[in-house]
Design a protein around this motif. Sequence first.
Motif, mmCIF file in Angstrom:
data_model
loop_
_atom_site.group_PDB
_atom_site.id
_atom_site.type_symbol
_atom_site.label_atom_id
_atom_site.label_comp_id
_atom_site.label_asym_id
_atom_site.label_seq_id
_atom_site.Cartn_x
_atom_site.Cartn_y
_atom_site.Cartn_z
ATOM 1 N N THR A 113 -16.638 78.234 -48.459
ATOM 2 C CA THR A 113 -15.360 78.789 -48.919
ATOM 3 C C THR A 113 -14.176 77.995 -48.417
ATOM 4 O O THR A 113 -13.064 78.189 -48.892
ATOM 5 C CB THR A 113 -15.231 80.244 -48.445
ATOM 6 O OG1 THR A 113 -15.338 80.293 -47.018
ATOM 7 C CG2 THR A 113 -16.320 81.105 -49.062
ATOM 8 N N SER A 114 -14.356 77.121 -47.421
ATOM 9 C CA SER A 114 -13.257 76.294 -46.933
ATOM 10 C C SER A 114 -13.042 75.113 -47.866
ATOM 11 O O SER A 114 -13.941 74.697 -48.605
ATOM 12 C CB SER A 114 -13.557 75.799 -45.513
ATOM 13 O OG SER A 114 -14.730 75.015 -45.506
ATOM 14 N N PHE A 115 -11.842 74.535 -47.801
ATOM 15 C CA PHE A 115 -11.480 73.422 -48.673
ATOM 16 C C PHE A 115 -12.031 72.119 -48.099
ATOM 17 O O PHE A 115 -11.650 71.711 -46.999
ATOM 18 C CB PHE A 115 -9.962 73.353 -48.833
ATOM 19 C CG PHE A 115 -9.495 72.163 -49.613
ATOM 20 C CD1 PHE A 115 -9.962 71.918 -50.891
ATOM 21 C CD2 PHE A 115 -8.570 71.280 -49.071
ATOM 22 C CE1 PHE A 115 -9.526 70.823 -51.609
ATOM 23 C CE2 PHE A 115 -8.142 70.182 -49.778
ATOM 24 C CZ PHE A 115 -8.609 69.950 -51.058
ATOM 25 N N THR B 287 -22.761 74.291 -52.312
ATOM 26 C CA THR B 287 -21.578 74.807 -53.000
ATOM 27 C C THR B 287 -21.241 76.223 -52.548
ATOM 28 O O THR B 287 -20.558 76.951 -53.247
ATOM 29 C CB THR B 287 -21.817 74.796 -54.516
ATOM 30 O OG1 THR B 287 -22.992 75.590 -54.803
ATOM 31 C CG2 THR B 287 -22.030 73.396 -55.035
ATOM 32 N N GLN C 138 -9.264 78.651 -54.739
ATOM 33 C CA GLN C 138 -10.165 79.718 -54.313
ATOM 34 C C GLN C 138 -9.619 81.065 -54.755
ATOM 35 O O GLN C 138 -8.463 81.394 -54.501
ATOM 36 C CB GLN C 138 -10.339 79.705 -52.791
ATOM 37 C CG GLN C 138 -11.327 80.744 -52.293
ATOM 38 C CD GLN C 138 -11.492 80.718 -50.789
ATOM 39 O OE1 GLN C 138 -10.766 80.011 -50.089
ATOM 40 N NE2 GLN C 138 -12.417 81.513 -50.278
ATOM 41 N N ARG C 139 -10.485 81.811 -55.402
ATOM 42 C CA ARG C 139 -10.160 83.179 -55.778
ATOM 43 C C ARG C 139 -10.641 84.131 -54.680
ATOM 44 O O ARG C 139 -11.482 83.764 -53.851
ATOM 45 C CB ARG C 139 -10.804 83.532 -57.111
ATOM 46 C CG ARG C 139 -10.349 82.612 -58.239
ATOM 47 C CD ARG C 139 -11.223 82.762 -59.462
ATOM 48 N NE ARG C 139 -11.134 84.088 -60.037
ATOM 49 C CZ ARG C 139 -11.866 84.495 -61.075
ATOM 50 N NH1 ARG C 139 -12.758 83.670 -61.620
ATOM 51 N NH2 ARG C 139 -11.721 85.707 -61.545
ATOM 52 N N GLY D 110 -8.069 71.973 -54.574
ATOM 53 C CA GLY D 110 -9.026 73.053 -54.345
ATOM 54 C C GLY D 110 -8.420 74.408 -54.646
ATOM 55 O O GLY D 110 -7.296 74.702 -54.219
ATOM 56 N N SER E 35 -14.562 84.530 -53.299
ATOM 57 C CA SER E 35 -15.251 83.551 -54.133
ATOM 58 C C SER E 35 -15.255 82.213 -53.405
ATOM 59 O O SER E 35 -14.516 82.003 -52.433
ATOM 60 C CB SER E 35 -14.577 83.419 -55.499
ATOM 61 O OG SER E 35 -15.203 82.415 -56.274
ATOM 62 N N ARG E 36 -16.096 81.297 -53.880
ATOM 63 C CA ARG E 36 -16.148 79.972 -53.281
ATOM 64 C C ARG E 36 -14.994 79.125 -53.801
ATOM 65 O O ARG E 36 -14.283 79.520 -54.743
ATOM 66 C CB ARG E 36 -17.477 79.286 -53.601
ATOM 67 C CG ARG E 36 -17.698 78.971 -55.076
ATOM 68 C CD ARG E 36 -19.062 78.358 -55.265
ATOM 69 N NE ARG E 36 -19.332 78.035 -56.669
ATOM 70 C CZ ARG E 36 -19.055 76.879 -57.228
ATOM 71 N NH1 ARG E 36 -18.453 75.935 -56.517
ATOM 72 N NH2 ARG E 36 -19.347 76.664 -58.492
ATOM 73 N N THR E 37 -14.838 77.954 -53.207
ATOM 74 C CA THR E 37 -13.748 77.056 -53.570
ATOM 75 C C THR E 37 -14.186 76.121 -54.680
ATOM 76 O O THR E 37 -15.253 75.482 -54.599
ATOM 77 C CB THR E 37 -13.298 76.231 -52.352
ATOM 78 O OG1 THR E 37 -12.862 77.118 -51.316
ATOM 79 C CG2 THR E 37 -12.165 75.295 -52.727
ATOM 80 N N TYR E 38 -13.378 76.036 -55.726
ATOM 81 C CA TYR E 38 -13.604 75.089 -56.825
ATOM 82 C C TYR E 38 -12.626 73.923 -56.659
ATOM 83 O O TYR E 38 -11.472 74.129 -56.249
ATOM 84 C CB TYR E 38 -13.395 75.753 -58.184
ATOM 85 C CG TYR E 38 -14.397 76.844 -58.484
ATOM 86 C CD1 TYR E 38 -15.564 76.566 -59.189
ATOM 87 C CD2 TYR E 38 -14.174 78.159 -58.059
ATOM 88 C CE1 TYR E 38 -16.484 77.568 -59.475
ATOM 89 C CE2 TYR E 38 -15.087 79.166 -58.336
ATOM 90 C CZ TYR E 38 -16.239 78.857 -59.046
ATOM 91 O OH TYR E 38 -17.149 79.848 -59.309
#
Length: 390
Positions: A70-72, A67, A135-136, A133, A139-142
Amino acid sequence: MIEVRGTLINGGVYLAGELVRIEVCFSNLSETKTEMIAVACAEIHCQCSFSEQKVRIGTKPRGRVSTDYTSFDPSLGEKGFSVLSTPPAILLSNLSLAPLTSRTVYFCEHMPGGGPPSFRGAAVKYAYKLTVGVQRPNSRTYVLRVPLRVLDIEAFLPRTDSQTSTEPLNPFLTSESTEDPVLTRAVDNLMAATSRQRLTSTVVTRTKSNVAVFSLFKSVYRIGEDIVGIVDFSNADLPCYSMAVHLRSKEKISEENRTSRAQPVYTETHSSQAKVVLNCQTAHINLAIPVHSTPSFSTSLMELTWHLEFEFQLAASVPFGMAPTAGASAKEGSSVDDMNMGVSPENRDEVWRSPERVKTETMLMSLPINVVLTTPAQASQTATLPEQRM
């Protein structure tokens, strides 16, 4: 704190090639802090997962399990591999949300074709998802995954030479219809194929003796329909005590993907019916195909087929028609002829009883049937999806 909420506009069931619309709402739940979204993307993909104890796969790409990316990646953290997907689309970038404010965007994409329908089997699973997806900064991608049910209508698509519209063209009229004309004709072909009435009969025999004649009124059935048939025993050579019929789907793994040579076929029973048919001329069956089930299809990994499986309990004795001798009574172990006896006028005061035990033989028969998809409107009756939030 940012909340992402996705709502499907046209329901959760789609045909391959149909337009999917979703409303995505980004909300800032904080009362004092302004939140920032660097980028938000969306994509539709089909994920194939399988049981490693039942399916052997060569060098297939697996989904990421970490997790920290950072990429989608729509398949981030999921098992299996992606079968097909649409190009990722950017919904927004560099969005600043003031406290207690929200921003709504819409995403539209055609459901990709050429893939399998949605299926959840004992060994293999095909799942379609619309993934958003977010991303802030730094930060990582949620990801937010919205499940979709897809029905493959490729077999009913019109031919290339018949796709030309026969309607007159009027340059002064503008069409307000948003439906795809190719999909509309495909649905018409589906309804025509499954509405056609054609009686098909199958003669059931055992060792050159007639057992029954089974008749169906249709050759193609949609999921959600009822299979209605007639079993005729009028010309039977072997008496039948009882019968049972089961509607089953069979999941068969391809030979190159089996974990063993003696790997069984995974069977699921959807509906059953049993009847006592002794001395009956005909018997009717009515089995419902669940609307949430998957129609017949095949891929390079597996094949799904539908069957009607019969169980006949036949008498292991001489045929009907031989009357008992005078003064005879049914005893334990009597043949089935003792149950078809007639009472003469002079023996009306005698009491007859049926045998407690009779010798029978079980006969099994499997009849393949063609089960196809239904319309999304009918399939949506049991596929109501709530809002998806992240």
